[in-house]
Design an enzyme around this catalytic site. Structure first.
Site, short mmCIF file in Angstrom:
data_model
loop_
_atom_site.label_atom_id
_atom_site.label_comp_id
_atom_site.label_asym_id
_atom_site.label_seq_id
_atom_site.Cartn_x
_atom_site.Cartn_y
_atom_site.Cartn_z
CB ALA A 152 -0.91 0.02 1.27
N GLY B 210 0.69 -4.66 0.69
CA GLY B 210 -0.71 -4.74 -0.31
C GLY B 210 0.25 -6.09 -2.00
CD GLU C 224 -2.73 -8.05 2.45
OE1 GLU C 224 -1.93 -6.86 1.78
OE2 GLU C 224 -3.02 -8.26 3.65
CD GLU D 57 1.49 -5.51 5.15
OE1 GLU D 57 2.44 -6.30 5.89
OE2 GLU D 57 0.60 -5.89 4.90
C1 HXC Z 1 5.25 4.19 -1.15
C2 HXC Z 1 6.21 3.76 -1.87
C3 HXC Z 1 7.16 2.00 -0.90
C4 HXC Z 1 5.87 1.94 -0.05
C5 HXC Z 1 9.00 2.01 -1.75
N1 HXC Z 1 8.12 3.66 -2.20
N2 HXC Z 1 7.49 1.95 -1.58
N3 HXC Z 1 6.08 4.70 -1.26
N4 HXC Z 1 4.80 3.37 -0.46
N5 HXC Z 1 4.95 1.00 0.07
C6 HXC Z 1 9.21 4.59 -2.64
C7 HXC Z 1 10.17 4.96 -1.40
O1 HXC Z 1 9.99 5.84 -0.69
C8 HXC Z 1 11.09 5.76 -2.09
O2 HXC Z 1 10.38 6.71 -3.16
C9 HXC Z 1 11.01 5.13 -3.96
O3 HXC Z 1 9.35 4.51 -4.18
C10 HXC Z 1 11.98 4.84 -3.88
O4 HXC Z 1 12.00 3.17 -2.63
P1 HXC Z 1 13.22 2.95 -1.74
O5 HXC Z 1 13.14 2.70 -0.62
O6 HXC Z 1 14.77 3.66 -2.05
O7 HXC Z 1 13.85 1.37 -3.33
P2 HXC Z 1 14.96 0.25 -2.67
O8 HXC Z 1 15.72 0.45 -2.34
O9 HXC Z 1 14.23 -0.56 -4.62
O10 HXC Z 1 13.87 -0.45 -1.99
C11 HXC Z 1 12.27 -1.01 -2.20
C12 HXC Z 1 11.94 -1.99 -0.89
C13 HXC Z 1 11.28 -0.13 -0.67
C14 HXC Z 1 12.34 -2.99 -1.02
C15 HXC Z 1 10.16 -2.21 -1.73
O11 HXC Z 1 11.70 0.68 -0.84
C16 HXC Z 1 10.42 -1.06 1.03
O12 HXC Z 1 10.46 -1.68 1.78
N6 HXC Z 1 9.03 -0.28 0.39
C17 HXC Z 1 8.34 -0.72 1.67
C18 HXC Z 1 7.33 -2.09 1.71
C19 HXC Z 1 6.31 -1.79 2.62
O13 HXC Z 1 6.76 -2.29 4.19
N7 HXC Z 1 5.39 -2.61 2.52
C20 HXC Z 1 4.32 -2.36 3.30
C21 HXC Z 1 3.52 -0.88 2.54
S1 HXC Z 1 2.14 -1.23 4.11
P3 HXC Z 1 11.94 7.94 -2.88
O14 HXC Z 1 10.71 9.24 -2.72
O15 HXC Z 1 12.46 8.37 -1.83
O16 HXC Z 1 11.96 8.23 -4.18
C22 HXC Z 1 1.05 -2.10 3.28
C23 HXC Z 1 -0.84 -2.78 3.62
C24 HXC Z 1 -1.24 -3.38 2.55
O17 HXC Z 1 0.79 -3.07 2.08
C25 HXC Z 1 -3.05 -2.78 3.71
C26 HXC Z 1 -4.13 -3.64 2.45
C27 HXC Z 1 -5.36 -3.08 2.90
#
Ligand code: HXC
Length: 258
Positions: free
Chosen positions: A66, A109, A112, A132
């Site tokens: 998400a 997500g 999921e 998460e």
């Molecule tokens: C918003 C995101 C994002 C996310 C990455 N970005 N994931 N923005 N939401 N989920 C953005 C970063 O902020 C960054 O923006 C750019 O994408 C590149 O990300 P990096 O981290 O620099 O890339 P990388 O080193 O390649 O790492 C990739 C990654 C990491 C491992 C996927 O980005 C990561 O851990 N992302 C978050 C994963 C996460 O926690 N997902 C769960 C979300 S909660 P800028 O502006 O800095 O360039 C969820 C709840 C679901 O999913 C509920 C459903 C209803």
């Protein structure tokens, strides 16, 4: 119509392909992206010419979950009414089979979304996880339910409580993934699999999807009774007469979706 660039739509005969396309945000599932994806899937589901749907991301990331930036300021009250909640059951309601082609990260997500699909083809570089917990939340679109049903309680608990990621090989061994292929080949393999499904009689395919989906939600005796009704429906189709005749006459069947 929602913004088209966020999910690119392609058509390869009876196979429709949705490619998540927010590379700058690692395909984070923003409201607009989910709206576009759901809109596309529902359009395709209503098109009898489309027999299977493939959902893919980029080579390095399927979807990073998400949109955390969009969630930061969201209040408890807003999260209870946020439209993104409705997209998941709508996608789950799609009667056409869906195959996820996962390359790179499928997190939160993103994981999921892959699990909501009926089959998953993963590249060797795919990583699945529910991170998460590291953000102070828990999965909200199936990561504690579909994941647990597929891999079992102990393994799901570890992923949900620690945020550890599973690589493709481990995900395959755990039963999440149907096929693991070399990097760069997941979309091709997913389309190949979709083409096989697309050649099968479409009513029976939909009934088969419905019956297998019901297995997760129904006690065995009720599930068997439900399966029996769906089987009887399949027996009422012209395609099953054609399929059986073709077998006996040693020729390829010509299915017409009737
Ligand atoms: C918003 C995101 C994002 C996310 C990455 N970005 N994931 N923005 N939401 N989920 C953005 C970063 O902020 C960054 O923006 C750019 O994408 C590149 O990300 P990096 O981290 O620099 O890339 P990388 O080193 O390649 O790492 C990739 C990654 C990491 C491992 C996927 O980005 C990561 O851990 N992302 C978050 C994963 C996460 O926690 N997902 C769960 C979300 S909660 P800028 O502006 O800095 O360039 C969820 C709840 C679901 O999913 C509920 C459903 C209803």
């Amino acid at each position: 119509m929602p913004e088209e660039d966020l999910v690119l739509a392609e058509r390869d005969g009876p196979v429709a392909i949705a490619r998540l396309n927010r590379p700058d945000a690692r395909n984070a599932l923003s409201r607009d992206l989910m709206e576009r994806l759901t809109w596309l899937v529902e359009e395709w589901d209503a098109d009898p010419g489309i027999r299977c749907i493939v959902i893919a991301g980029g080579d390095e990331y399927f979807a990073a979950g998400a949109d955390i930036k969009g969630m930061l300021e969201r209040s408890f009250q807003e999260s209870m009414t946020h439209p993104t909640a409705s997209y998941w059951p709508r996608l789950w309601g799609c009667k056409t089979p869906m195959i996820a082609a996962v390359s790179g990260y499928a997190l939160g997500g993103g994981c999921e979304l892959a699990l909501l699909c009926d089959m998953i083809v993963a590249s060797e570089n795919a990583e699945f996880g529910q991170p998460e917990i590291t953000l102070g939340i828990i999965p909200g679109a199936g990561g504690t339910q579909r994941l647990t049903r597929v891999i079992g309680k102990q393994r799901a608990m570890e992923l949900v409580l620690t945020g550890r990621r599973m690589r493709a090989a481990e995900a395959h061994a755990a039963g999440i993934v149907n096929h693991v292929v070399k990097p760069g080949e997941s979309l091709e393999k997913a389309i190949e699999l979709a083409e096989v499904v697309a050649r099968r009689p479409p009513i029976a395919v939909r009934l088969g999807k419905q019956a297998v989906q019901a297995a997760d939600e129904t006690p065995l005796t009720a599930g068997l009774a439900h399966e029996r009704r769906l089987y009887e429906l399949a027996m009422a189709t012209e395609d099953r007469v054609e399929g059986m005749k073709a077998f006996i006459e040693k020729r390829r069947p010509q299915f017409r979706g009737r």
